[in-house]
Design an enzyme around this catalytic site. Sequence first.
Site, mmCIF file in Angstrom:
data_model
loop_
_atom_site.group_PDB
_atom_site.id
_atom_site.type_symbol
_atom_site.label_atom_id
_atom_site.label_comp_id
_atom_site.label_asym_id
_atom_site.label_seq_id
_atom_site.Cartn_x
_atom_site.Cartn_y
_atom_site.Cartn_z
ATOM 1 N N HIS A 155 0.827 -1.202 0.000
ATOM 2 C CA HIS A 155 0.000 0.000 0.000
ATOM 3 C C HIS A 155 0.859 1.249 0.000
ATOM 4 O O HIS A 155 0.544 2.238 -0.668
ATOM 5 C CB HIS A 155 -0.920 0.000 1.223
ATOM 6 C CG HIS A 155 -1.923 1.126 1.238
ATOM 7 N ND1 HIS A 155 -1.591 2.420 1.545
ATOM 8 C CD2 HIS A 155 -3.246 1.144 0.950
ATOM 9 C CE1 HIS A 155 -2.670 3.191 1.468
ATOM 10 N NE2 HIS A 155 -3.689 2.441 1.117
ATOM 11 N N CYS A 156 1.971 1.220 0.714
ATOM 12 C CA CYS A 156 2.711 2.453 0.994
ATOM 13 C C CYS A 156 3.253 3.141 -0.258
ATOM 14 O O CYS A 156 2.976 4.300 -0.504
ATOM 15 C CB CYS A 156 3.850 2.154 1.964
ATOM 16 S SG CYS A 156 3.287 1.729 3.622
#
Length: 417
Positions: free
Chosen positions: A257-258
Amino acid sequence: MQIVVAGQGYVGLPLAVRAAEVGHRVIGYDVDLHRIKQLSAGESYVEEVTSSRLRAVLDSGAYCATADIAALAGFELAVITVPTPLRDGVPDLTYIESCARTLGGHLRAGATVVLESTSYPGTTRELLMPILEEASGLRAGDFLAGFSPERITPGSKRFSFEETPKLVSGIDAKSLDAIKGFYDTVFDITVPVSSPEVAEMAKLLENTFRLVNISMINELATLAAPLGVNIWEAIDAAATKPFGFTRFTPGPGVGGHCLPVDPLFLSWKIQQELGVPFRFVELANDVNRHMPDYVVCRLAEALDKRNMPINRSRILLLGMTYKINATDLRESPSARVAELLINLGAKVRGADPNIPESDAPKLNVPLVNASAEEIAASDAVVLLMDHARFDLAMIEKTAPYVLDCRNRLAGPNVEVL
């Protein structure tokens, strides 16, 4: 304290278990009934939390997992750790909105709500607070609120959960004191900042810094090879400088996600508010999006030199998660590598000892063991993630050809990305 952690994924579950271990009474709330069933049976699906730790807090009564909204009643502090995906380049905050409405129905004067889900600067004050006010009938100030970004590093043994400094913020001084007081019991170090907007920006800054630097190295890797330069040796040489340089290494792309998602929240917000593009993020995202194409081109060239067309070649991909030693498949560049090879007619298999059997159906290739027989039977092996559980010496010795995307192997049959 009576704590609710809303969202029992890779962020929420470690927080919930740690809070229970230090003496809080924790409700782990999630709408996924399958997750609740697993957690209630003491089965952890998050690598940062062992099943033995989970069972210990369950047995002590300090933690329980539930999908029952009524169980949220009476909370003193609630933490929101729900997903914030992108949909066609636009932040999707519906999970935050839904969770805020749910919590707002049980929000009492003096209670605290903390947002940990990553989002653009302004989310806490502009989105979360109005929903809590509407759902509860209270005004901000009657209840407390703030933002504290998660800093989970899946698969990392170097930085533990509680040892990683925790940024904390509040909508006012009273909120900050309450939020810092809670996280002081969970983390070794808390770092207060002046506003939720600063904390929100700090989280995006951390991930944008990594994305831009990884992208720069990835693009440089594609250019160094035609120049006859070993990019890995150049990185090692530059890293001997004790200041002014941070080591980043190339690979098949970024995932999770990051990196592929979070910086685009900031890019979207800047475009919406200021009407200008965040060019560094857009360029960095474009570079990383095309790294799987570069991996496949390098592999096709190598096979062509061996008079082996990629069409119908048997190719084994080692490491299907997005990060070394992780179990997470989200946004993994390995999936794109596999897709491109399949489209070219290759017979593709994947091997990853870290992926739970229950997640195997999520892959777009058959999952096999990285055995000597499987490796020897392949026309080419691509090392995408150098998990500790791979027998690298055996791979080096057995594979007829390896494209090594991690610079971990050597020998006449190995080519480094």
